[in-house]
Every structure is written in structure tokens, then in C-alpha cells.
Design a protein around this motif. Sequence first.
Motif, PDB file in Angstrom:
ATOM      1  N   SER A  90       0.988  -1.280  -0.148  1.00 20.45           N
ATOM      2  CA  SER A  90      -0.283   0.032   0.002  1.00 20.45           C
ATOM      3  C   SER A  90       0.875   1.450   0.276  1.00 20.45           C
ATOM      4  O   SER A  90       1.881   1.892   0.210  1.00 20.45           O
ATOM      5  CB  SER A  90      -0.642  -0.246   1.072  1.00 20.45           C
ATOM      6  OG  SER A  90      -1.423   1.416   0.857  1.00 20.45           O
ATOM      7  N   GLY A  91       0.768   2.379  -0.535  1.00 20.21           N
ATOM      8  CA  GLY A  91       0.863   3.967  -0.986  1.00 20.21           C
ATOM      9  C   GLY A  91       2.199   3.328  -1.935  1.00 20.21           C
ATOM     10  O   GLY A  91       2.428   4.188  -2.447  1.00 20.21           O
ATOM     11  N   VAL A  92       2.615   2.617  -2.379  1.00 20.19           N
ATOM     12  CA  VAL A  92       3.988   2.241  -3.048  1.00 20.19           C
ATOM     13  C   VAL A  92       3.495   2.736  -4.517  1.00 20.19           C
ATOM     14  O   VAL A  92       4.171   3.902  -4.919  1.00 20.19           O
ATOM     15  CB  VAL A  92       4.324   0.812  -3.365  1.00 20.19           C
ATOM     16  CG1 VAL A  92       5.278   0.567  -4.716  1.00 20.19           C
ATOM     17  CG2 VAL A  92       5.070   0.350  -2.106  1.00 20.19           C
ATOM     18  N   ALA A  93       2.904   2.697  -4.775  1.00 19.55           N
ATOM     19  CA  ALA A  93       1.848   2.988  -6.346  1.00 19.55           C
ATOM     20  C   ALA A  93       2.648   4.852  -6.276  1.00 19.55           C
ATOM     21  O   ALA A  93       2.469   5.507  -7.444  1.00 19.55           O
ATOM     22  CB  ALA A  93       0.675   3.049  -7.769  1.00 19.55           C
ATOM     23  N   GLU A  94       1.536   5.509  -5.469  1.00 20.73           N
ATOM     24  CA  GLU A  94       1.567   6.217  -5.519  1.00 20.73           C
ATOM     25  C   GLU A  94       2.608   7.607  -4.742  1.00 20.73           C
ATOM     26  O   GLU A  94       2.886   8.364  -5.279  1.00 20.73           O
ATOM     27  CB  GLU A  94       0.507   7.098  -4.384  1.00 20.73           C
ATOM     28  CG  GLU A  94      -1.179   6.634  -4.270  1.00 20.73           C
ATOM     29  CD  GLU A  94      -1.497   4.693  -3.790  1.00 20.73           C
ATOM     30  OE1 GLU A  94      -2.652   4.859  -4.546  1.00 20.73           O
ATOM     31  OE2 GLU A  94      -0.392   4.366  -3.541  1.00 20.73           O
ATOM     32  N   HIS A  95       3.793   7.121  -3.953  1.00 20.32           N
ATOM     33  CA  HIS A  95       4.930   7.949  -4.393  1.00 20.32           C
ATOM     34  C   HIS A  95       5.718   7.346  -5.341  1.00 20.32           C
ATOM     35  O   HIS A  95       6.490   8.347  -5.572  1.00 20.32           O
ATOM     36  CB  HIS A  95       5.771   6.858  -2.813  1.00 20.32           C
ATOM     37  CG  HIS A  95       5.414   6.862  -1.578  1.00 20.32           C
ATOM     38  ND1 HIS A  95       3.793   6.872  -0.988  1.00 20.32           N
ATOM     39  CD2 HIS A  95       6.167   8.049  -0.670  1.00 20.32           C
ATOM     40  CE1 HIS A  95       4.077   7.660  -0.158  1.00 20.32           C
ATOM     41  NE2 HIS A  95       5.133   7.794   0.034  1.00 20.32           N
ATOM     42  N   LEU A  96       5.558   6.173  -6.295  1.00 23.30           N
ATOM     43  CA  LEU A  96       5.855   5.998  -7.880  1.00 23.30           C
ATOM     44  C   LEU A  96       5.425   7.254  -8.350  1.00 23.30           C
ATOM     45  O   LEU A  96       6.410   8.102  -9.391  1.00 23.30           O
ATOM     46  CB  LEU A  96       5.591   4.834  -8.443  1.00 23.30           C
ATOM     47  CG  LEU A  96       6.628   4.127  -7.503  1.00 23.30           C
ATOM     48  CD1 LEU A  96       5.924   2.515  -8.126  1.00 23.30           C
ATOM     49  CD2 LEU A  96       8.000   4.143  -7.671  1.00 23.30           C
ATOM     50  N   LEU A  97       4.480   7.804  -8.825  1.00 22.70           N
ATOM     51  CA  LEU A  97       3.496   8.361  -9.342  1.00 22.70           C
ATOM     52  C   LEU A  97       3.945  10.003  -9.304  1.00 22.70           C
ATOM     53  O   LEU A  97       4.275  10.970  -9.885  1.00 22.70           O
ATOM     54  CB  LEU A  97       2.390   8.683  -9.202  1.00 22.70           C
ATOM     55  CG  LEU A  97       1.140   7.072 -10.351  1.00 22.70           C
ATOM     56  CD1 LEU A  97      -0.541   6.991  -9.969  1.00 22.70           C
ATOM     57  CD2 LEU A  97       2.144   6.945 -11.494  1.00 22.70           C
ATOM     58  N   THR A  98       3.907  10.189  -7.604  1.00 24.85           N
ATOM     59  CA  THR A  98       4.204  11.433  -7.056  1.00 24.85           C
ATOM     60  C   THR A  98       5.157  11.610  -6.758  1.00 24.85           C
ATOM     61  O   THR A  98       5.722  13.372  -6.792  1.00 24.85           O
ATOM     62  CB  THR A  98       3.089  11.766  -5.999  1.00 24.85           C
ATOM     63  OG1 THR A  98       3.460  11.294  -4.829  1.00 24.85           O
ATOM     64  CG2 THR A  98       1.859  11.213  -6.254  1.00 24.85           C
ATOM     65  N   ARG A  99       6.066  11.431  -6.447  1.00 22.76           N
ATOM     66  CA  ARG A  99       7.450  11.263  -6.316  1.00 22.76           C
ATOM     67  C   ARG A  99       8.608  11.102  -7.008  1.00 22.76           C
ATOM     68  O   ARG A  99       9.317  11.086  -8.174  1.00 22.76           O
ATOM     69  CB  ARG A  99       7.485  11.241  -4.878  1.00 22.76           C
ATOM     70  CG  ARG A  99       9.202  12.090  -4.530  1.00 22.76           C
ATOM     71  CD  ARG A  99       9.534  11.819  -2.446  1.00 22.76           C
ATOM     72  NE  ARG A  99      10.580  12.678  -2.269  1.00 22.76           N
ATOM     73  CZ  ARG A  99      11.227  12.025  -0.882  1.00 22.76           C
ATOM     74  NH1 ARG A  99      10.687  11.252  -0.379  1.00 22.76           N
ATOM     75  NH2 ARG A  99      12.300  13.225  -0.570  1.00 22.76           N
ATOM     76  N   LEU A 100       9.345   9.967  -7.109  1.00 22.13           N
ATOM     77  CA  LEU A 100       9.918   9.047  -7.905  1.00 22.13           C
ATOM     78  C   LEU A 100      10.246   8.754  -9.509  1.00 22.13           C
ATOM     79  O   LEU A 100      11.081   9.592 -10.465  1.00 22.13           O
ATOM     80  CB  LEU A 100      10.232   7.620  -7.974  1.00 22.13           C
ATOM     81  CG  LEU A 100      10.592   7.380  -5.951  1.00 22.13           C
ATOM     82  CD1 LEU A 100      10.498   5.611  -5.670  1.00 22.13           C
ATOM     83  CD2 LEU A 100      11.536   8.072  -5.545  1.00 22.13           C
ATOM     84  N   MET A 101       9.053   9.053 -10.115  1.00 18.75           N
ATOM     85  CA  MET A 101       8.770   8.948 -11.485  1.00 18.75           C
ATOM     86  C   MET A 101       8.804  10.860 -11.834  1.00 18.75           C
ATOM     87  O   MET A 101       9.914  11.006 -12.863  1.00 18.75           O
ATOM     88  CB  MET A 101       7.634   8.732 -11.823  1.00 18.75           C
ATOM     89  CG  MET A 101       7.352   7.531 -12.218  1.00 18.75           C
ATOM     90  SD  MET A 101       5.977   6.942 -13.044  1.00 18.75           S
ATOM     91  CE  MET A 101       6.038   6.747 -14.322  1.00 18.75           C
ATOM     92  N   PRO A 102       8.460  11.784 -11.285  1.00 18.45           N
ATOM     93  CA  PRO A 102       8.661  13.149 -11.559  1.00 18.45           C
ATOM     94  C   PRO A 102      10.365  13.256 -11.647  1.00 18.45           C
ATOM     95  O   PRO A 102       9.956  13.986 -12.089  1.00 18.45           O
ATOM     96  CB  PRO A 102       7.569  13.705 -10.955  1.00 18.45           C
ATOM     97  CG  PRO A 102       6.403  12.580 -10.706  1.00 18.45           C
ATOM     98  CD  PRO A 102       7.463  11.538  -9.881  1.00 18.45           C
ATOM     99  N   MET A 103      10.694  12.855 -10.792  1.00 23.65           N
ATOM    100  CA  MET A 103      11.902  13.122 -10.429  1.00 23.65           C
ATOM    101  C   MET A 103      13.634  12.051 -10.719  1.00 23.65           C
ATOM    102  O   MET A 103      14.571  12.951 -11.054  1.00 23.65           O
ATOM    103  CB  MET A 103      12.373  13.159  -8.691  1.00 23.65           C
ATOM    104  CG  MET A 103      12.367  11.741  -7.881  1.00 23.65           C
ATOM    105  SD  MET A 103      13.070  12.021  -6.866  1.00 23.65           S
ATOM    106  CE  MET A 103      14.761  13.088  -6.441  1.00 23.65           C
ATOM    107  N   ALA A 104      12.616  11.815 -11.481  1.00 24.22           N
ATOM    108  CA  ALA A 104      14.104  10.691 -12.444  1.00 24.22           C
ATOM    109  C   ALA A 104      14.375  11.668 -14.150  1.00 24.22           C
ATOM    110  O   ALA A 104      13.323  12.104 -14.802  1.00 24.22           O
ATOM    111  CB  ALA A 104      12.988   9.400 -12.801  1.00 24.22           C
TER     112      ALA A 104
END
Length: 285
Positions: free
Chosen positions: A126-140
Motif C-alpha cells: 500500500s502506498g507504493v504506487a502513489e509514491h512512484l507517481l507523485t515523487r519518484l517518476m517526476p524526479m527521474a
Amino acid sequence: MQGVLSIQSHVSFGHAGNSSAVFPMQRMGLEVWPIHTVQFSNHTQYPQGWKGSVFSADDISDVVQGLSNIGALEKCQAVVTGYQGSAEQCNAVADAVSQTKLANPDALYICDPVMGSPEKGCIVASGVAEHLLTRLMPMADVIVPNQFELGQFVGMEINSLSDAVKACQKALTMGPKIVLVKHIYCVSDDKFSMMLAYEGQCYLAQRPQLDFERALVGAGDLISSVFTAGLVKGWHPTTAFKHCNEAVYGVVKQTKQADEWELQIIAAQDEFITPTESFDLIECD
């Protein structure tokens, strides 16, 4: 000694996560520093199940700090991330990327945003997809989603080649400089399709679709790692993309010929240097 930091899952038997990603990058001439988000006996598609555990976010941060203490982050050319075992791990990854870029501003961040595929036995916390979408992908600098993950990132359904092009172009406005869609399901039934978006232009790569009785695991991790190795070696993104498509197909083909389920990464290792087949890229309008 320059190298690549690879923060992904790990299996003792077979090839998925770091077990799929580390050796190909090494075979292509790179030093690789793996950090495991989980350590399992085998990948999660086995009907017998699996054993192992998820590491804590602190475990990841501690190893990154240790690398920083010896000056390794200054020599880190890229950070590549895959499966994350918890939302807290995603935060640790974001901190690791920031710490690395502070030490070496030229370091790339390549994010494979694994959001789960229940039908394949891949479940994310739980919460992994949200963190990917809102934090990790935009900073990549580079994202390597599949069709579903790309659609989630840009907020649109992808049902055609035209949709995929629009989604990739939109993704390029949201932070990443390069988008590699590791599998576009909607384009063809008899060909495996991937797409590269770079500087506003999209390229389609296709190879024969080989059917397996049980779906392969770890192919996405392999795609991310081979493409990363090409970029770190200084290849143009289209060159790295073409090589990635051909090398991965060589591994998949040899896996099929061996009538195996686990990717034959060791047996087919020469594909990472000189792929045995060639496929042209198609420019998409």
C-alpha cells in the motif's frame, strides 16, 4: 571506480530484480553496486510460494550512507530503481537519489515504476504506487514504465499507438527527459512492442512475440538495466534503445529454445555485447 547504484528486489534462485539487472550491466562493462529492497528465495510466480523478507527503509539508507562515507556516490554515474517493498522504501530511494545527485550532479536517475500486476503474482505494498507517481517518476531523468504504468502517470487510457505517442509526449513535460515504455500491449498481437520518447520524438521498436506457457518474470528489469548500461556508456538514447530491444530478444529467444521459465541470462550473455538479430526502429509521427 565509477559505477551504477541498483536498488531493486533480489531473488536467490533465478532472475528477477537485481538478479536480472546486475549481471547484464556488468557484462556490458560497468561496475554495479546493488542494494536489495527485498530478498526472496525465488520470484513470486512459483505455485509453491516463496520465502524471504522485505528490508526496512533504514537498511537501504544505511547502505547508501556507507557508500557516501567512502566517496562512492561521487563516482556514481546512475541510480536505477525497480521493485519497492514499501512506501517507506520509496522515500529512502528518493533520498538516495538526491544524495547521489548532490555528490555527482551528472548522475542519471532511471526509474522502473513497478506498480504491481496481480495476474502475474506481483503485488506491491500500500502506498507504493502513489509514491512512484507523485515523487519518484517526476524526479527521474529516465522512466521505464509499461503501458499501464505510463497511463497512470499521465492520467489517460492508452488503447492505440497514437495514444502511446501522446502519453509519452505528455510524460516528457512532467519531469523525465527520456521515456522508455517497456511493453505496449495495444499495438500488436504478434509482435512485442516498446517505445522510446526523447526530445519530443517517439520511436517504436518491435521484435517477434514468443509465447510461453507461464509468463516470464524479470524481463522488464532486464530491459531497464541494458538500456541504462547503454546510456552510461555514452550511447545516444536511440542506439541504447535499439541495442536493448535486440539483446533482450536474444535472451528471451534462448530461454524459449531451452524450454525454460527463468530467463537464460547467463547462457545468453553474449547477446549483451553483440546481439544475434537486428530490428530497425520506426519513427512515430
